[in-house]
Motif scaffolding. Structure first.
Motif, short mmCIF file in Angstrom:
data_model
loop_
_atom_site.label_atom_id
_atom_site.label_comp_id
_atom_site.label_asym_id
_atom_site.label_seq_id
_atom_site.Cartn_x
_atom_site.Cartn_y
_atom_site.Cartn_z
N UNK A 109 0.82 -1.21 0.00
CA UNK A 109 0.00 0.00 0.00
C UNK A 109 0.85 1.26 0.00
N UNK A 110 1.94 1.25 0.73
CA UNK A 110 2.82 2.43 0.74
C UNK A 110 3.38 2.67 -0.67
N UNK A 111 3.81 1.62 -1.32
CA UNK A 111 4.33 1.75 -2.68
C UNK A 111 3.25 2.20 -3.65
N UNK A 112 2.07 1.61 -3.54
CA UNK A 112 0.95 1.97 -4.42
C UNK A 112 0.54 3.42 -4.21
N UNK A 113 0.46 3.84 -2.96
CA UNK A 113 0.08 5.23 -2.67
C UNK A 113 1.09 6.21 -3.24
N UNK A 114 2.37 5.92 -3.09
CA UNK A 114 3.39 6.82 -3.63
C UNK A 114 3.26 6.97 -5.13
N UNK A 115 3.04 5.86 -5.83
CA UNK A 115 2.89 5.92 -7.28
C UNK A 115 1.62 6.66 -7.67
N UNK A 116 0.52 6.41 -6.96
CA UNK A 116 -0.74 7.09 -7.25
C UNK A 116 -0.58 8.60 -7.06
N UNK A 117 0.12 8.98 -6.01
CA UNK A 117 0.35 10.40 -5.72
C UNK A 117 1.20 11.03 -6.81
N UNK A 118 2.26 10.34 -7.21
CA UNK A 118 3.15 10.87 -8.26
C UNK A 118 2.41 11.03 -9.58
N UNK A 128 -7.74 2.78 8.41
CA UNK A 128 -6.34 2.45 8.15
C UNK A 128 -5.83 3.26 6.95
N UNK A 129 -6.70 3.54 5.99
CA UNK A 129 -6.31 4.32 4.82
C UNK A 129 -5.83 5.70 5.18
N UNK A 130 -6.47 6.36 6.16
CA UNK A 130 -5.97 7.65 6.65
C UNK A 130 -4.60 7.48 7.28
N UNK A 131 -4.45 6.45 8.10
CA UNK A 131 -3.16 6.20 8.76
C UNK A 131 -2.07 5.89 7.74
N UNK A 132 -2.44 5.17 6.68
CA UNK A 132 -1.50 4.90 5.59
C UNK A 132 -1.00 6.20 4.98
N UNK A 133 -1.91 7.11 4.68
CA UNK A 133 -1.53 8.40 4.09
C UNK A 133 -0.55 9.11 5.01
N UNK A 134 -0.86 9.13 6.29
CA UNK A 134 -0.03 9.86 7.24
C UNK A 134 1.38 9.28 7.36
N UNK A 135 1.50 7.96 7.49
CA UNK A 135 2.84 7.38 7.68
C UNK A 135 3.63 7.37 6.38
N UNK A 136 2.95 7.26 5.24
CA UNK A 136 3.65 7.26 3.95
C UNK A 136 4.36 8.58 3.72
N UNK A 137 3.75 9.67 4.17
CA UNK A 137 4.32 10.99 3.93
C UNK A 137 5.04 11.55 5.17
N UNK A 138 5.44 10.65 6.07
CA UNK A 138 6.34 11.06 7.15
C UNK A 138 5.73 11.29 8.51
#
Length: 288
Positions: A109-118, A128-138
């Motif tokens: 999910x971290x990898x997928x989110x980064x690519x989707x964001x880019x 969990x999706x909110x928490x994913x966003x938060x930890x992925x971006x630091x």
């Protein structure tokens, strides 16, 4: 010549009609629970269908090139609820009160989110999706609210069903979240024991619980539309218009931002109050 002209007009009208009727394709991330199948809870699928999106499951994969190619076929990505995040992701050691983690899902999910964001895809994260966003971006998390958070006046892991709202969320003025829900306070459901501690850089808080636990985060600019909510709007769709609006705005953003050449066919959502139960069953795609 007249016949050719009429034929061209018919063909052109067909193309325009296809553009108008195009519905956004929303990828829902695989929850990675089984090695032999890919799955997503049915309630999220029903939520996307209700606002006239087309939901598809994004299966687990560890090939960046294939992930990027798949994302090119989608209009938005939805990240759903699930297990705790391994605290090593945000540079902490686990405490005894940590719940079950899913390292495979964390990485994917971290990898997928980064690519989707880019790639500029609109993103909606739930629980969990909110928490994913938060930890992925630091950002970081409270690993266990009852243990690590001083105010325990609100029960964030309710025992009531998902279609029951149990605590209030104060919506912050002048945020994207406020513009979506159109209310200063919401009643929400709650099924989490982890929460945002340090907010990721570049994000804003859209709403907080009465104990100040963060319930909504956002990052919206000319290139990105990322929204996370800690509660479960998919469980309250049938009796709260504000919850429907969250999914509506997400789907609308997928068209206006990612594929502006298409205009979404807008159909009025099913009326609030319809006696319809959303099953928590899962759609599975068997992998041979």
């Amino acid at each position: 010549m007249k016949h050719i002209y009429i034929l061209l007009l018919l063909l052109l009208s067909g193309v325009l009609s296809a553009e108008v009727q195009k519905r956004p394709i929303i990828g829902i991330c695989d929850v990675c629970k089984e090695a032999t199948s890919s799955a997503a809870p049915r309630s999220y699928i029903e939520a996307v269908l209700r606002v006239n999106g087309i939901p598809v499951i994004i299966p687990y994969m560890d090939d960046d090139a294939k992930i990027k190619e798949l994302l090119n076929t989608l209009d938005g990505v939805l990240f759903v609820g699930g297990e705790d995040f391994a605290p090593e992701i945000y540079h902490e050691s686990p405490i005894l009160q940590m719940g079950k983690v899913n390292a495979t899902r964390d990485r994917f999910e971290i990898n997928l989110l980064r690519h989707a964001y880019e790639q500029g895809l609109p993103v909606l994260g739930i629980c969990r999706g909110l928490q994913l966003i938060n930890v992925t971006f630091g950002g970081s998390l409270y690993q266990d609210i009852p243990t690590q958070y001083p105010d325990t006046s609100i029960k964030h892991r309710q025992s009531q069903p998902k279609d029951k709202a149990t605590h209030a969320v104060v919506v912050r003025d002048s945020t994207v979240f406020a513009g979506i829900v159109g209310e200063k306070m919401l009643m929400v459901n709650s099924f989490h024991h982890q929460a945002v501690k340090a907010l990721a850089n570049g994000f804003e808080v859209g709403g907080v619980a009465m104990d100040s636990i963060i319930e909504s985060i956002e990052k919206v600019d000319s290139k990105h539309w990322v929204l996370g909510v800690q509660f479960h709007p998919e469980g309250l769709l049938w009796n709260d218009k504000a919850m429907v609006k969250i999914f509506q705005r997400f789907v609308e953003e997928t068209n206006s931002r990612h594929r502006p050449e298409f205009k979404m066919l807008y159909l009025k959502p099913k009326p609030i109050g319809v006696d319809m139960k959303v099953r928590e069953s899962k759609i599975k795609i068997n992998v041979k």
